[in-house]
Design a protein around this motif. Sequence first.
Motif, PDB file in Angstrom:
ATOM      1  N   UNK A  35       0.780  -1.227   0.000  1.00  0.00           N
ATOM      2  CA  UNK A  35       0.000   0.000   0.000  1.00  0.00           C
ATOM      3  C   UNK A  35       0.813   1.279   0.000  1.00  0.00           C
ATOM      4  N   UNK A  36       2.117   1.162   0.192  1.00  0.00           N
ATOM      5  CA  UNK A  36       2.961   2.357   0.182  1.00  0.00           C
ATOM      6  C   UNK A  36       3.179   2.856  -1.245  1.00  0.00           C
ATOM      7  N   UNK A  37       3.562   4.112  -1.332  1.00  0.00           N
ATOM      8  CA  UNK A  37       3.843   4.731  -2.623  1.00  0.00           C
ATOM      9  C   UNK A  37       5.048   4.070  -3.284  1.00  0.00           C
ATOM     10  N   UNK A  38       4.940   3.800  -4.585  1.00  0.00           N
ATOM     11  CA  UNK A  38       6.038   3.236  -5.362  1.00  0.00           C
ATOM     12  C   UNK A  38       6.937   4.388  -5.816  1.00  0.00           C
ATOM     13  N   UNK A  39       8.162   4.416  -5.318  1.00  0.00           N
ATOM     14  CA  UNK A  39       9.090   5.501  -5.646  1.00  0.00           C
ATOM     15  C   UNK A  39       9.486   5.503  -7.128  1.00  0.00           C
ATOM     16  N   UNK A  40       9.525   4.336  -7.757  1.00  0.00           N
ATOM     17  CA  UNK A  40       9.801   4.294  -9.199  1.00  0.00           C
ATOM     18  C   UNK A  40       8.732   5.097  -9.942  1.00  0.00           C
ATOM     19  N   UNK A  41       7.476   4.855  -9.596  1.00  0.00           N
ATOM     20  CA  UNK A  41       6.350   5.555 -10.225  1.00  0.00           C
ATOM     21  C   UNK A  41       6.455   7.058  -9.973  1.00  0.00           C
ATOM     22  N   UNK A  42       6.567   7.429  -8.705  1.00  0.00           N
ATOM     23  CA  UNK A  42       6.615   8.843  -8.337  1.00  0.00           C
ATOM     24  C   UNK A  42       7.726   9.570  -9.094  1.00  0.00           C
ATOM     25  N   UNK A  43       8.905   8.958  -9.145  1.00  0.00           N
ATOM     26  CA  UNK A  43      10.043   9.608  -9.790  1.00  0.00           C
ATOM     27  C   UNK A  43       9.869   9.720 -11.304  1.00  0.00           C
ATOM     28  N   UNK A  44       9.200   8.768 -11.926  1.00  0.00           N
ATOM     29  CA  UNK A  44       8.923   8.870 -13.374  1.00  0.00           C
ATOM     30  C   UNK A  44       7.954  10.015 -13.655  1.00  0.00           C
ATOM     31  N   UNK A  45       6.951  10.141 -12.823  1.00  0.00           N
ATOM     32  CA  UNK A  45       5.983  11.228 -13.004  1.00  0.00           C
ATOM     33  C   UNK A  45       6.683  12.573 -12.848  1.00  0.00           C
ATOM     34  N   UNK A  46       7.490  12.723 -11.813  1.00  0.00           N
ATOM     35  CA  UNK A  46       8.214  13.982 -11.604  1.00  0.00           C
ATOM     36  C   UNK A  46       9.164  14.283 -12.760  1.00  0.00           C
ATOM     37  N   UNK A  47       9.817  13.267 -13.294  1.00  0.00           N
ATOM     38  CA  UNK A  47      10.719  13.461 -14.439  1.00  0.00           C
ATOM     39  C   UNK A  47       9.943  13.902 -15.677  1.00  0.00           C
ATOM     40  N   UNK A 115      11.013   9.367 -33.455  1.00  0.00           N
ATOM     41  CA  UNK A 115      12.009   9.931 -32.538  1.00  0.00           C
ATOM     42  C   UNK A 115      11.275  10.274 -31.250  1.00  0.00           C
ATOM     43  N   UNK A 116      12.003  10.251 -30.158  1.00  0.00           N
ATOM     44  CA  UNK A 116      11.353  10.600 -28.907  1.00  0.00           C
ATOM     45  C   UNK A 116      12.264  10.438 -27.712  1.00  0.00           C
ATOM     46  N   UNK A 117      11.660  10.690 -26.553  1.00  0.00           N
ATOM     47  CA  UNK A 117      12.354  10.549 -25.278  1.00  0.00           C
ATOM     48  C   UNK A 117      11.557   9.563 -24.438  1.00  0.00           C
ATOM     49  N   UNK A 118      12.227   8.557 -23.900  1.00  0.00           N
ATOM     50  CA  UNK A 118      11.595   7.607 -22.999  1.00  0.00           C
ATOM     51  C   UNK A 118      11.941   8.021 -21.570  1.00  0.00           C
ATOM     52  N   UNK A 119      10.936   7.974 -20.696  1.00  0.00           N
ATOM     53  CA  UNK A 119      11.122   8.384 -19.303  1.00  0.00           C
ATOM     54  C   UNK A 119      10.953   7.178 -18.395  1.00  0.00           C
ATOM     55  N   UNK A 120      12.019   6.846 -17.689  1.00  0.00           N
ATOM     56  CA  UNK A 120      12.026   5.788 -16.683  1.00  0.00           C
ATOM     57  C   UNK A 120      13.357   5.910 -15.939  1.00  0.00           C
ATOM     58  N   UNK A 140      15.968   8.568 -27.158  1.00  0.00           N
ATOM     59  CA  UNK A 140      16.875   8.886 -26.066  1.00  0.00           C
ATOM     60  C   UNK A 140      16.123   8.680 -24.766  1.00  0.00           C
ATOM     61  N   UNK A 141      16.845   8.503 -23.689  1.00  0.00           N
ATOM     62  CA  UNK A 141      16.215   8.313 -22.395  1.00  0.00           C
ATOM     63  C   UNK A 141      16.453   9.483 -21.474  1.00  0.00           C
ATOM     64  N   UNK A 142      15.420   9.850 -20.731  1.00  0.00           N
ATOM     65  CA  UNK A 142      15.563  10.820 -19.646  1.00  0.00           C
ATOM     66  C   UNK A 142      15.422  10.034 -18.360  1.00  0.00           C
ATOM     67  N   UNK A 143      16.493   9.994 -17.588  1.00  0.00           N
ATOM     68  CA  UNK A 143      16.562   9.141 -16.414  1.00  0.00           C
ATOM     69  C   UNK A 143      15.882   9.767 -15.210  1.00  0.00           C
ATOM     70  N   UNK A 144      14.788   9.138 -14.793  1.00  0.00           N
ATOM     71  CA  UNK A 144      14.141   9.536 -13.544  1.00  0.00           C
ATOM     72  C   UNK A 144      15.052   9.130 -12.396  1.00  0.00           C
TER      73      UNK A 144
END
Length: 186
Positions: A35-47, A115-120, A140-144
Amino acid sequence: MMVNTYSRFTYDTVDEIAPVYSAIVLGTSKKLKNGRENQYYKNRILAAVQLYQANKCKKIIVSGDNRTMGYNEPRDMKSDLILLGVPAEVIVCDYAGRRTLDSIIRFKEIFGQTAGIVVSQQFHNNRAVFIGRHKGIRLNGFNAEDVNVHNGLKTRVRELVSKLFCVLDVKIFNTRPRHLGDKIVI
């Protein structure tokens, strides 16, 4: 492993990354099983918000799983992006992104992006960029921001297996997405 060499196409700051028309945020669950927040998810959204606010993309595709009525990664991502100030009309949901391979191939074949940017997180972006570049996408990737090693240990172990299957899917089997469908203009 060859997938890790694709880190040269991933970036940690928005200043390093060239603007494109669209970005794709790869899905994960919003909450952990406890039930806790998933930090992977949160950080991808912020990125993704950071990328959009820096004018590095005009559209954001949120791609993920929605196998059941109660579990819908794209809906959750869109909702949270809107709460953080990204306009709803900028966000496009891809409900058939059950695997990274599906999300990346659909980015090109369904949404018409070459072309694009993947966020994870970087470990995931390496794999996504590997797939994209082998499928003719200038990705290209944008690293969360990553999570600490203790919280991410299970994910790291799983990632080793995922990289192996990724190489097999792309280089040997030419695996196709589970679902394609009609093209969507964004």
